[in-house]
Design an enzyme around this catalytic site. Structure first.
Site, short mmCIF file in Angstrom:
data_model
loop_
_atom_site.label_atom_id
_atom_site.label_comp_id
_atom_site.label_asym_id
_atom_site.label_seq_id
_atom_site.Cartn_x
_atom_site.Cartn_y
_atom_site.Cartn_z
N LYS A 262 0.92 -1.09 0.24
CA LYS A 262 0.00 -0.02 0.00
C LYS A 262 1.00 1.19 0.03
CE LYS A 262 -3.25 2.57 2.89
NZ LYS A 262 -4.26 2.60 4.01
N ASP A 267 -2.56 10.22 3.89
CA ASP A 267 -3.85 9.82 4.29
C ASP A 267 -4.48 10.78 5.07
OD1 ASP A 267 -6.41 8.47 4.51
OD2 ASP A 267 -5.51 6.80 5.72
N LYS A 274 -9.96 12.86 8.70
CA LYS A 274 -9.39 12.12 9.86
C LYS A 274 -9.65 13.41 11.24
CE LYS A 274 -6.44 8.43 8.46
NZ LYS A 274 -7.36 7.50 9.03
N ASP A 285 1.76 5.98 5.74
CA ASP A 285 0.75 5.12 5.31
C ASP A 285 1.11 4.58 4.09
OD1 ASP A 285 -2.15 3.85 5.60
OD2 ASP A 285 -3.02 5.65 4.63
N ASP A 344 -12.38 7.11 4.10
CA ASP A 344 -10.87 6.94 4.73
C ASP A 344 -10.68 5.35 4.65
OD1 ASP A 344 -8.89 7.31 6.33
OD2 ASP A 344 -9.80 7.59 8.20
N GLU A 346 -9.41 3.97 2.11
CA GLU A 346 -8.89 3.73 0.87
C GLU A 346 -7.84 3.07 0.39
OE1 GLU A 346 -7.63 5.45 3.42
OE2 GLU A 346 -5.56 5.10 3.15
N ARG A 348 -8.03 -0.29 1.01
CA ARG A 348 -8.44 -1.59 -0.16
C ARG A 348 -8.80 -1.25 -1.25
NH1 ARG A 348 -12.94 -2.09 4.95
NH2 ARG A 348 -11.11 -0.93 6.08
N1 BES Z 1 -4.11 4.16 7.09
C1 BES Z 1 -5.45 3.88 7.87
C2 BES Z 1 -5.06 2.92 8.76
C3 BES Z 1 -4.32 3.30 9.90
C4 BES Z 1 -4.77 3.61 11.19
C5 BES Z 1 -2.64 3.16 9.65
C6 BES Z 1 -3.86 4.01 12.21
C7 BES Z 1 -1.94 3.61 10.99
C8 BES Z 1 -2.35 3.95 12.05
C9 BES Z 1 -6.59 3.51 6.74
O1 BES Z 1 -6.51 4.06 5.70
C10 BES Z 1 -7.75 4.10 7.50
O2 BES Z 1 -8.05 5.15 7.64
N2 BES Z 1 -8.59 3.05 8.06
C11 BES Z 1 -9.78 3.29 8.57
C12 BES Z 1 -10.87 2.30 8.05
C13 BES Z 1 -12.50 2.67 8.62
C14 BES Z 1 -12.84 3.86 7.93
C15 BES Z 1 -13.10 1.42 8.26
C16 BES Z 1 -9.67 3.10 10.00
O3 BES Z 1 -9.09 2.20 10.49
O4 BES Z 1 -10.18 3.95 10.89
ZN ZN Z 2 -4.63 4.70 4.80
MN MN Z 3 -7.61 5.96 5.58
#
Ligand code: BES
Ligand code: ZN
Ligand code: MN
Length: 494
Positions: A262, A267, A274, A285, A344, A346, A348
């Site tokens: 990835k 992000d 966020k 990220d 968020d 993104e 996947r």
């Molecule tokens: N890049 C984030 C995941 C992440 C969170 C990485 C904390 C490192 C530390 C990912 O893109 C994300 O935002 N995931 C969301 C998914 C949700 C919206 C279903 C998450 O984990 O909150």
């Molecule tokens: Zn992310």
């Molecule tokens: Mn995200």
């Protein structure tokens, strides 16, 4: 001058150096150190006898003896029977780190053979090189030089009076892994303004030129032609052009191992933005992408007999007037339609296109690494990455590679009932399943795009970086999955 380490067939006694690091197990003075002890006027023996230093794991003691080594740093490995690769790697990392704070431009490292425990000399050579590189890594390019500028650690010598050939063979492997690891960590550390999708593409181009890989980068026009709807949707809110990086290393004929990383270079969350707190960490990220690029640095140096393809979908996730919105339906590279519930989620969306693109290589297996979900931090903390997949044997192979690498992974189940959580009313699938089992629904989403090959997914959101220094971890980028992938592909090379 980049840091390097080498192997020297010399004993620790009589070795002249500003810093001699000696890793030893708990217990009485090992006989491999009697000559050094004599040379220090018995200081090491007295220290051990006093109980002030017991050789416990990670225990340190610094001596200033008279003699050719102006400093001796004793590093504990723990109980002799329990010493594993991790303890030896960490001892080497501690040595290099201490050399940096002391301002020693070079160091000698000696592992008392009594402290080998379960570790073979070949393995010891490897993990010492890895550890030295890990402890030495730093990034100073954006800082003014401090007034009391200390010399940087430029080199290290692994003292190998015995088993020189074994230690040397392992060290050569470890040195290549260490180079990849430092490359990975620097890429991770760079801010989003520097490490853009185009920057990652240029780094990949450099690897191709330096090591003679095959490779190409798909730009916006090519992505449109290729119908990479997921990557295009995430990228559409950003001024940065998305890229899709393909690297091919052909060290052997046959089906390739495909590694997918990835590469979200920042992000923000997009329209589903966020909170501000810790958002700066989202420069990390692209850690999955960085681990894949690091593996190619290792492959280029070691040239093992294995075929590896690296795929990196890379873009920014930004909110703007052109950004993808919640409720939008997009068409992925595979043709499946996706309802975007949360912009968020993104990672996947860009990975699913890479997993679909992977089919054209007729992969032996596909493994992706991604900072995918905050939920994996809730499940496993910072001690292990989350492992999911469709092939038990592949997952076990990765688990073992992770153990060897000192980068643990732990399985989460992809049971059928979790699939229900990402059913969409309007499209083939939706991109979030709510808070319950957040890492698993993300894994299930990816699984929907893995047709025709064994697949595993490693969620590194909790392990890619650290905001504090503690026992086993350092502050900042960890390089996670680079060493795991290295062990994995080298294991396949036999
Ligand atoms: N890049 C984030 C995941 C992440 C969170 C990485 C904390 C490192 C530390 C990912 O893109 C994300 O935002 N995931 C969301 C998914 C949700 C919206 C279903 C998450 O984990 O909150
Ligand atoms: Zn992310
Ligand atoms: Mn995200």
């Amino acid at each position: 001058m980049p840091f390097t380490s080498s192997v020297l067939p010399a004993a620790p006694a009589g070795y002249a150096t500003p810093l001699l690091a000696v890793a030893l197990p708990a217990g009485p003075l090992p006989s491999s150190l009697t000559a050094l002890d004599a040379q220090t006027g018995g200081a090491i023996g007295r220290l051990l006898a006093s109980g002030d230093f017991a050789g416990k794991k990670d225990e340190l003691a610094l001596l200033h003896p008279a003699g050719p080594a102006s400093r001796v740093l004793l590093i504990g490995l723990g109980k002799p029977g329990e010493v594993g690769r991790g303890a030896v790697r960490r001892a080497a990392a501690q040595a290099a780190k201490r050399a940096r704070t002391l301002g020693a431009p070079t160091l000698g490292f000696f592992l008392a053979p009594e402290g080998l425990g379960q570790v073979t000399p070949v393995e010891a050579g490897q993990v010492i090189a890895e550890g030295l590189g890990f402890g030495q890594w730093h990034y100073l390019d954006m800082k003014q030089p401090p007034e009391d500028k200390k010399p940087l650690l430029e080199s290290a010598e692994l003292l190998a009076p015995q088993q020189t050939a074994e230690l040397g063979a392992g060290h050569a492997v470890g040195l290549a892994i260490a180079a990849g690891q430092s490359f990975t960590r620097t890429l991770q550390f760079l801010p989003g303004t520097v490490c853009t999708p185009s920057y990652l593409a240029r780094q990949a181009g450099d690897l191709v030129r330096r090591h003679g890989f095959k490779g190409r980068v798909l730009d916006l026009a090519a992505l449109r032609q290729e119908k990479m709807g997921g990557l295009l949707a995430v990228a559409q809110g950003s001024a940065e052009e998305p890229k899709f990086i393909v690297l091919e290393y052909e060290g052997a004929p046959g089906k390739p191992v495909v590694l997918v990383g990835k590469g979200v270079t920042f992000d923000t969350g997009g329209i589903s933005i966020k909170p501000a707190d810790k958002m700066e960490d989202m420069k990390y990220d692209m850690s999955g992408a960085a681990s894949v690029l690091g593996v190619f640095e290792m492959l280029g140096r070691l040239k093992p007999k294995v075929r590896v393809v690296g795929l990196i979908p890379t873009c920014d996730n930004m909110p703007s007037g052109t950004a993808v919105k919640p409720g939008d339906v997009i068409t992925s590279h595979l043709g499946k339609t996706i309802e975007v519930i949360n912009t968020d989620a993104e990672g996947r969306l860009i990975l699913c296109d890479a997993l679909s693109y992977a089919r054209r290589f007729e992969p032996a297996c596909v493994v992706d690494a991604a900072t995918l979900t905050g939920a994996v931090v809730v499940a496993l903390g910072h001690s292990a990455s989350g492992l999911m997949g469709t092939d038990e044997k592949l997952m076990e192979e990765l688990r073992q590679a992770g153990d060897r690498a000192g980068e643990r992974v732990w399985p989460l189940p992809l049971w059928d009932e979790y699939r229900d959580l990402i059913k969409s009313d309007i499209a083939d699938i939706k991109n979030t399943g709510g808070r319950p089992a957040g890492s698993i629904t993300a894994g299930w989403f990816l699984r929907e795009f893995t047709e025709g090959y064994p697949w595993a997914h490693i969620d590194i959101a909790g392990t890619a970086y650290s905001d504090r220094e503690d026992g086993t971890r350092v502050k900042g980028p960890t390089g996670v999955c680079m060493r795991l992938f290295a062990e994995f592909v080298l294991g396949r090379a036999g």
